[in-house]
Design a protein around this motif. Structure first.
Motif, mmCIF file in Angstrom:
data_model
loop_
_atom_site.group_PDB
_atom_site.id
_atom_site.type_symbol
_atom_site.label_atom_id
_atom_site.label_comp_id
_atom_site.label_asym_id
_atom_site.label_seq_id
_atom_site.Cartn_x
_atom_site.Cartn_y
_atom_site.Cartn_z
ATOM 1 N N ALA A 50 0.830 -1.204 0.000
ATOM 2 C CA ALA A 50 0.000 0.000 0.000
ATOM 3 C C ALA A 50 0.868 1.259 0.000
ATOM 4 O O ALA A 50 0.585 2.225 -0.729
ATOM 5 N N LYS A 51 1.927 1.254 0.805
ATOM 6 C CA LYS A 51 2.795 2.432 0.905
ATOM 7 C C LYS A 51 3.436 2.756 -0.437
ATOM 8 O O LYS A 51 3.537 3.929 -0.816
ATOM 9 N N GLN A 52 3.853 1.749 -1.177
ATOM 10 C CA GLN A 52 4.452 1.958 -2.502
ATOM 11 C C GLN A 52 3.493 2.675 -3.441
ATOM 12 O O GLN A 52 3.917 3.369 -4.366
ATOM 13 N N ARG A 53 2.201 2.524 -3.197
ATOM 14 C CA ARG A 53 1.186 3.108 -4.061
ATOM 15 C C ARG A 53 0.556 4.354 -3.464
ATOM 16 O O ARG A 53 -0.428 4.876 -3.997
ATOM 17 N N GLY A 54 1.114 4.827 -2.355
ATOM 18 C CA GLY A 54 0.580 6.016 -1.705
ATOM 19 C C GLY A 54 -0.786 5.804 -1.103
ATOM 20 O O GLY A 54 -1.570 6.756 -0.977
ATOM 21 N N LEU A 55 -1.077 4.569 -0.712
ATOM 22 C CA LEU A 55 -2.387 4.216 -0.163
ATOM 23 C C LEU A 55 -2.281 3.936 1.330
ATOM 24 O O LEU A 55 -1.197 3.619 1.833
ATOM 25 N N PRO A 56 -3.369 4.027 2.051
ATOM 26 C CA PRO A 56 -3.336 3.644 3.474
ATOM 27 C C PRO A 56 -3.104 2.149 3.617
ATOM 28 O O PRO A 56 -3.423 1.363 2.720
ATOM 29 N N ARG A 57 -2.557 1.735 4.752
ATOM 30 C CA ARG A 57 -2.253 0.327 4.981
ATOM 31 C C ARG A 57 -3.490 -0.560 4.829
ATOM 32 O O ARG A 57 -3.404 -1.697 4.380
ATOM 33 N N ALA A 58 -4.652 0.001 5.193
ATOM 34 C CA ALA A 58 -5.889 -0.767 5.081
ATOM 35 C C ALA A 58 -6.130 -1.245 3.648
ATOM 36 O O ALA A 58 -6.674 -2.332 3.432
ATOM 37 N N ALA A 59 -5.711 -0.438 2.677
ATOM 38 C CA ALA A 59 -5.900 -0.827 1.278
ATOM 39 C C ALA A 59 -5.106 -2.080 0.944
ATOM 40 O O ALA A 59 -5.557 -2.925 0.164
ATOM 41 N N GLY A 60 -3.933 -2.216 1.551
ATOM 42 C CA GLY A 60 -3.137 -3.419 1.336
ATOM 43 C C GLY A 60 -3.797 -4.644 1.926
ATOM 44 O O GLY A 60 -3.798 -5.720 1.320
ATOM 45 N N HIS A 61 -4.365 -4.487 3.120
ATOM 46 C CA HIS A 61 -5.059 -5.619 3.746
ATOM 47 C C HIS A 61 -6.286 -6.035 2.929
ATOM 48 O O HIS A 61 -6.574 -7.229 2.793
ATOM 49 N N LYS A 62 -6.979 -5.056 2.403
ATOM 50 C CA LYS A 62 -8.157 -5.362 1.584
ATOM 51 C C LYS A 62 -7.761 -6.101 0.314
ATOM 52 O O LYS A 62 -8.406 -7.090 -0.075
ATOM 53 N N GLU A 63 -6.691 -5.629 -0.330
ATOM 54 C CA GLU A 63 -6.219 -6.292 -1.549
ATOM 55 C C GLU A 63 -5.724 -7.699 -1.231
ATOM 56 O O GLU A 63 -5.862 -8.618 -2.046
ATOM 57 N N GLY A 64 -5.174 -7.863 -0.032
ATOM 58 C CA GLY A 64 -4.711 -9.183 0.377
ATOM 59 C C GLY A 64 -5.828 -10.209 0.427
ATOM 60 O O GLY A 64 -5.596 -11.405 0.222
ATOM 61 N N MET A 65 -7.051 -9.770 0.706
ATOM 62 C CA MET A 65 -8.195 -10.689 0.708
ATOM 63 C C MET A 65 -8.446 -11.254 -0.690
ATOM 64 O O MET A 65 -8.816 -12.419 -0.837
ATOM 65 N N THR A 66 -8.238 -10.430 -1.699
ATOM 66 C CA THR A 66 -8.395 -10.897 -3.073
ATOM 67 C C THR A 66 -7.371 -11.977 -3.380
ATOM 68 O O THR A 66 -7.679 -12.975 -4.049
ATOM 69 N N THR A 67 -6.159 -11.790 -2.864
ATOM 70 C CA THR A 67 -5.117 -12.794 -3.070
ATOM 71 C C THR A 67 -5.503 -14.107 -2.402
ATOM 72 O O THR A 67 -5.277 -15.187 -2.958
ATOM 73 N N ILE A 68 -6.073 -14.039 -1.213
ATOM 74 C CA ILE A 68 -6.500 -15.263 -0.533
ATOM 75 C C ILE A 68 -7.460 -16.047 -1.416
ATOM 76 O O ILE A 68 -7.345 -17.270 -1.573
#
Length: 254
Positions: free
Chosen positions: A40-58
Motif C-alpha cells: 500500500a505504501k508503494q502506491r501512496g495508499l493507506p495500509r488498510a488498502a493493502g489488507h483489503k487487496e490481500g483478501m483478493t489474493t487469498i
C-alpha cells in the motif's frame, strides 16, 4: 458465481515456461502472508488498502489450492504480536474475516472447502468470532481442502498450552511421564487435526518464521519470495510449488 474445478491434465502449463507435476504436490501448504502495508505504501495508499487487496489474493490462492486438490492450506492471518499495531489498523483487520466470508462463504461451501482456525479464538472481537464460527459451522461437513486461518496465533503460546495440558494429565495420573512423546505433543497442539506442513511460504522478502508453527515446520520446505502478498497470484503460487518439487526431502536420511 462459484469457481469450478476444471479438468486437470497430467501436467499443468504455467506462465513461467515450465511445468508443474501433479504427481508430487505438497499435501499441506502454510503461508505467512506478509507485505500488505508495504504494498500500500508503494502506491501512496493507506495500509488498510493493502489488507483489503490481500483478501483478493487469498481467494486466488484458495481457488488454485482447490484446483490442485491440496489437502490443507494454513494462512497466518493475525499473530499474537500483531496487537501491537496501531489500534485503527487492528480494528480494520478484525473486520476483514466478516467482509471476506460475507462475499466468499458460499463459494467455499460449493467447492467443498472446510474452514478451520487455530489460535486463541476467545480474545478476538465478538463480531470476528461470529463471522468465523458461522463459516466453520457452514462448512463443517465438507471434505475437501481444509482452509485453516491462524487468528491470534502464536506458536510459543501454542506450545505452552500443550505443555500445560500434558502437565495436567500427568498430575491427574491420566498419563505417565514416560508416555510423553512427539505424537502426544502433536495431539495437544492447535493443529492436531492436520498433518505438518510440507511447504512453508513467506512473501515480502522477510526471511524468518515470526512465531509461526515452530514445532510443525521442523521438516517443512521453506520458500521465500520478495513479492508482496497482494501481488502473490496463482502463478507465483505455482512457482513455489515447482521449487518444492525440485527439492529432495530426506528427513535426516541420505
Amino acid at each position: 458465481m462459484a469457481f469450478r474445478i476444471p479438468f486437470l491434465k497430467r501436467k499443468l502449463k504455467t506462465e513461467i515456461n515450465t511445468e508443474l507435476s501433479l504427481e508430487n504436490l505438497p499435501k499441506h501448504v502454510a503461508i505467512i502472508m506478509d507485505g500488505n502495508g508495504r504494498w500500500a505504501k508503494q502506491r501512496g495508499l493507506p495500509r488498510a488498502a493493502g489488507h483489503k487487496e490481500g483478501m483478493t489474493t487469498i481467494k486466488k490462492i484458495v481457488s488454485k489450492a482447490v484446483e490442485l486438490n491440496l489437502e490443507a492450506l494454513t494462512l497466518y492471518a493475525f499473530s499474537t504480536e500483531n496487537w501491537k499495531r496501531p489500534k485503527t489498523e487492528v480494528e480494520y483487520i478484525m473486520k476483514l474475516p466478516s467482509q471476506f466470508l460475507d462475499t466468499y462463504l458460499q463459494e467455499l461451501v460449493d467447492n467443498n472447502v472446510q474452514v478451520r482456525t487455530i489460535g486463541d479464538f476467545s480474545k478476538l472481537p465478538e463480531h470476528t468470532q461470529k463471522a468465523v464460527q458461522t463459516s466453520i459451522d457452514r462448512t463443517a461437513s465438507n471434505t475437501g481442502l481444509i482452509l485453516n486461518f491462524a487468528l491470534n496465533y502464536g506458536s510459543r503460546a501454542e506450545m505452552l498450552d500443550a505443555l500445560k495440558g500434558i502437565a495436567h494429565d500427568v498430575e491427574a495420573k491420566r498419563i505417565a511421564i514416560d508416555d510423553i512423546n512427539e505424537e502426544l505433543i502433536n495431539q495437544k497442539l492447535y493443529t492436531h487435526f492436520l498433518n505438518d506442513p510440507d511447504l512453508l511460504i513467506r512473501t515480502s522478502g522477510e526471511v524468518r518464521l515470526s512465531n509461526f508453527l515452530l514445532w510443525q515446520v521442523a521438516y517443512s520446505e521453506f520458500y521465500f519470495t520478495d513479492v508482496y502478498w497482494p501481488d502473490f497470484d496463482e502463478n507465483e503460487f505455482v512457482k513455489a510449488l515447482i521449487v518444492y518439487q525440485s527439492r529432495k526431502r530426506r528427513y535426516g536420511g541420505i
